[in-house]
Design an enzyme around this catalytic site. Structure first.
Site, short mmCIF file in Angstrom:
data_model
loop_
_atom_site.label_atom_id
_atom_site.label_comp_id
_atom_site.label_asym_id
_atom_site.label_seq_id
_atom_site.Cartn_x
_atom_site.Cartn_y
_atom_site.Cartn_z
N ASP A 1 5.52 -15.75 15.86
CA ASP A 1 6.73 -16.51 16.17
C ASP A 1 6.38 -17.97 16.41
OD1 ASP A 1 8.42 -14.38 15.86
OD2 ASP A 1 8.61 -13.95 17.99
N ASP B 1 6.85 -8.50 11.73
CA ASP B 1 6.79 -9.91 12.09
C ASP B 1 6.24 -10.04 13.51
OD1 ASP B 1 7.11 -12.59 12.56
OD2 ASP B 1 9.29 -12.60 12.40
N SER C 1 0.84 -1.20 0.00
CA SER C 1 0.00 0.00 0.00
C SER C 1 0.87 1.24 0.00
CB SER C 1 -0.92 0.07 1.23
OG SER C 1 -1.78 -1.03 1.29
#
Length: 804
Positions: free
Chosen positions: A352, A349, A277
């Site tokens: 995990d 991120d 985006s």
């Protein structure tokens, strides 16, 4: 003429029925489909032909007025928020019911109920990731912490359900008829689940691939090929920003134990290439009018019905307009009388993986430090059309669900990996948008964002008072450097996240001196930010082109911003092609076809406009070359991720004779030039075949941008070969299957001027003239005027409806 249309629709419907039979193994009953009073024929009418002046709705405190403009955009006027969202649910369902339900069934892992065993593996993966589990946690969290929001969620659901209860067989969206099922009632849970689904679409992790790379390459070469801060990073928050807070301390373990073998597992689906985006805002100091201007264009899969549904929502206290997400309350990207906002994916991120050591085969307990912790189990009953239900038992640890085990994606007894993901914690993203819809200033914007957990997003902001801002918002784990980059040992308590970064310490900026804020999925900050930030997919081209243009531009107008959203400059090609041509040398100077292509490439101005031929040639040549450079790495059985295009170009430029280009399994020593030449040879072969079979290789023709129906097998409901430029890594990021799913530009003066467009139409009915009527304007870089309406405006009104 109507009968010609009937025959066309009849042909398409029978073809789709046969396609359903071939793909999903069951023929839908043709008699109901062909029934002239209830079947597909009833779906050939557009909404304006079926408009009703007055509709009866229960549970409204007062009358609600809905005014449709010439593009079928509804403007809803209500006296209370409960009435407003009840009406929003009803009106959205009226035009997008099948889409709403299909997307939430996908998010819940229930597609097998519709299409049979073909979708079983997909549903198992979705269930094991825990999206529905996370939505259940969200329901409890909102009920306990924000009962007012929950009442509004229930009002929305009530509006959807009143539409469903009034729905006659003849009015069923055609997809229900073809797939032979009926809608079920909507719930607050489904609205919450829909926002979790968006998280799943936008978040990725490469722990599996990086664990394998570490084993294959070693730490030194891994850091060389995959640097966390490559040269030339141009972050979202301006470089040199001063962080005026005291960061929380993070303790790194003295020794870290990672799984030490290569893991041959199928990675979870990651965000598709092209998902991204842009958003930005420029201050009045850089605009011709002296007013701030904000822009947003989220890049997602190009689908029909469109992901977005445009609306204006008005009460006596506020009026908001923009793009809504069918199934969720309020406007997601839009503006009101005082502010505008937009979102891009922050590519952080936040998932995990932990290797679990079970006590025995019963999996009743798992090691955690010196203790054995008790496992819980969740039995997922997956209903399968035409077959017995499938029962999948998923073990849950305190980290989260054990996604990979001997029953799923691996037959090894020792493979048990649990997923820790903030989606599994209670949160209330819906409140963020409820508050943004009514916000009046920067403080309101910050308060709204404090409720947002996932997916991590870059929220751009501008206000009528002149402020511009950017905040990177999500619930971000507090990690030591490198944590979460690889699989971790779940038996070691030191591997736990050490809390979360406080909201007030998430990276943000207000009114920076450069006069603009922007994001395009790149690194959030420079290396001075005191917390560990990592993702494998940071952008390196759109962001630098965008910041370069915004830095240069002065006296900016709305038209300038619209042109920038449609900018086709191919920065990757501009940086890579001269290097590649230099490495190519004169080897192909006696080949007439090669000379023709080299001339076209040398004369190309690096704009990926639809009529240009240079982009097609570069696109093929680059991909062939890139595959050659990393062919040995990509030949591993264990899943990996390849180095970025950006890093590969840097190697070609700075060390063309470097070790990274040498293939270990050959007798000679390869340099960058060898891969470039081999890539060119393969490009010649591809182009020879293309020109023989297809002819024209201008960019739009080669790229073949296609906007597919949500069920890809329903090709008749898709739009192929859209004539437009752009591409992945370009500001106008329109590739084959991805692009700007919504473009918005808002100028915040004494009167708000706003413009928007998306590649589809307001209707979810393929038989409606409002199903795909925006596509050509979108492809041309045109916009609809998005000025807000009042109840007494009559110009451009298609029809009106009163909800009593």
């Amino acid at each position: 003429m109507k009968y010609i249309g009937f025959l066309v629709v009849l042909t398409l419907t029978v073809a789709l029925a046969l396609s359903v039979s071939k793909q999903f193994g069951a023929i839908p009953p043709l008699a109901p489909l062909l029934d002239p009073y209830h079947g597909f024929w009833q779906n050939s009418f557009s909404e304006d032909e079926l408009a009703e002046d007055i509709l009866e709705l229960s549970n409204l405190s007062s009358e609600v007025k809905v005014v449709y403009d010439e593009n079928l955009i509804p403007h809803i006027f209500a006296t209370s928020q409960a009435d407003l969202y009840r009406a929003q649910g009803y009106i959205t369902a009226k035009h997008r019911l099948w889409q709403m339900e299909f997307q939430t069934m996908a998010a819940a892992g229930r597609i097998s109920e519709i299409v049979g065993p073909l979708a079983l593996d997909l549903d198992r993966m979705t269930r094991r990731k825990g999206l529905a589990y996370g939505a259940e946690k969200g329901v409890v969290f909102i009920q306990e912490n924000d009962p007012e929001s929950y009442l509004l969620l229930e009002a929305y659901a009530d509006g959807v359900n009143q539409y469903i209860d009034q729905l006659k067989d003849a009015q069923l969206p055609v997809e229900y008829k073809i797939l032979n099922y009926r809608p079920e009632h909507w719930t607050a849970f489904k609205s919450i689940l829909l926002l979790k689904y968006m998280t799943d679409m936008l978040v990725g992790d490469r722990d599996l691939e990086y664990s394998n790379l570490r084993k294959i390459l070693g730490d030194v070469m891994l850091d060389k090929l995959y640097p966390e801060y490559p040269a030339g990073v141009d972050p979202i928050i301006e470089s040199g920003h001063k962080w005026n807070f005291n960061p929380l301390a993070v303790t790194r373990p003295d020794s870290i134990n990672y799984p030490d073998d290569q893991l041959v597992l199928d990675p979870l689906p990651q965000p598709e290439e092209g998902t991204g985006s842009n958003n930005w805002a420029v201050s009045g100091s850089k605009t011709k009018s002296g007013n701030p201007i904000l822009a947003n264009d989220p890049h997602l899969s190009l689908n029909l019905p469109s992901l977005w549904y445009s609306m204006q929502l008005t009460t006596p206290e506020h009026s908001v307009k923009g793009a809504t997400l069918p199934g969720a309350l309020g406007v997601i990207s839009g503006f009101n009388e005082n502010i505008a906002w937009g979102v891009t994916n922050a590519t952080r991120d936040t998932r995990d993986w932990y290797k679990i050591t079970f006590q025995d085969e019963s999996r009743q307990a798992y090691r955690y430090g010196e203790k054995w912790e008790q496992t819980t189990f969740r039995v997922e009953e997956i209903k399968v059309k035409g077959e017995e239900a499938y029962l999948d038992t998923v073990a849950y640890t305190h980290y989260g669900p054990v996604v990979y085990d001997k029953t799923f994606n691996s037959n090894r007894q020792d493979v048990n990996f649990a997923l820790k993901w903030n989606v599994h914690e209670g949160s209330n993203e819906q409140k963020t948008f409820l508050l943004l819809n009514t916000a009046t200033n920067y403080e309101d914007y910050n308060t709204a964002l404090d409720n947002f957990t996932a997916p991590a997003q870059n929220f751009v902001f501008a206000s009528k008072s002149g402020d511009i801002a950017m905040r990177i918002q999500g619930k971000f784990p507090l990690k030591w450097k490198g944590q979460g980059k690889f699989f971790m040992d779940g038996a070691d308590p030191r591997m736990e996240w050490q809390g979360y970064i406080p909201n007030a310490q998430n990276a943000s900026t207000l009114n920076p001196g450069r006069g603009f804020v922007s994001s395009a999925n790149q690194h959030p900050t420079d290396s001075t930010y005191p917390y560990y930030v990592f993702d494998n997919s940071f952008e390196f081209y759109r962001n630098r082109r965008l910041n370069s243009r915004l830095s240069e531009m002065k006296e900016i107008t709305v038209e300038d911003i619209q042109a920038l959203q449609f900018d086709d400059y191919y920065l990757h090609a501009a940086e890579a092609l001269p290097i590649m041509l230099g490495l190519l040398g004169s080897e192909f100077e006696d080949d007439d076809q090669a000379k023709k292509y080299i001339t076209l490439l040398k004369e190309w101005d690096f704009y990926a406009d639809p009529n240009q031929k240079g982009p097609s040639l570069f696109y093929i040549w680059w991909r062939k070359t890139y595959s050659q450079v990393w062919k040995e790495l990509s030949g591993n059985v264990a899943p990996i991720v390849l180095p970025s295009y950006y890093q590969t170009v840097l190697f070609m430029k700075n060390e063309p004779e470097g070790i990274v280009f040498d293939l270990k399994n050959t007798a000679q020593t390869e340099m960058a030039s060898a891969h470039v030449k081999q890539g060119f040879k393969e490009m010649l072969e591809d182009m020879k075949k293309w020109e023989l079979e297809e002819g024209d290789f201008s960019w739009a023709n080669y790229k073949n941008t296609t906007i597919k129906h949500l069920v890809p097998q329903f090709k008749s409901f898709s739009v192929e070969n859209v004539y437009t430029g752009g591409g992945s890594g370009i500001i106008n990021a329109t590739s084959e299957r991805h692009g700007a799913s919504w473009r918005m530009v808002v100028e915040l003066g004494s009167e708000v001027n706003a413009y928007g467009i998306y590649p589809g139409g307001q209707s979810g009915n393929p038989g409606s003239k409002f199903y795909s009527n925006f596509i050509q304007k979108w492809a041309n870089g045109e916009y609809l005027d998005f000025k807000q309406r009042t109840t007494d405006q009559t110009e451009g009104v298609l029809f009106q409806t009163i909800l009593n």
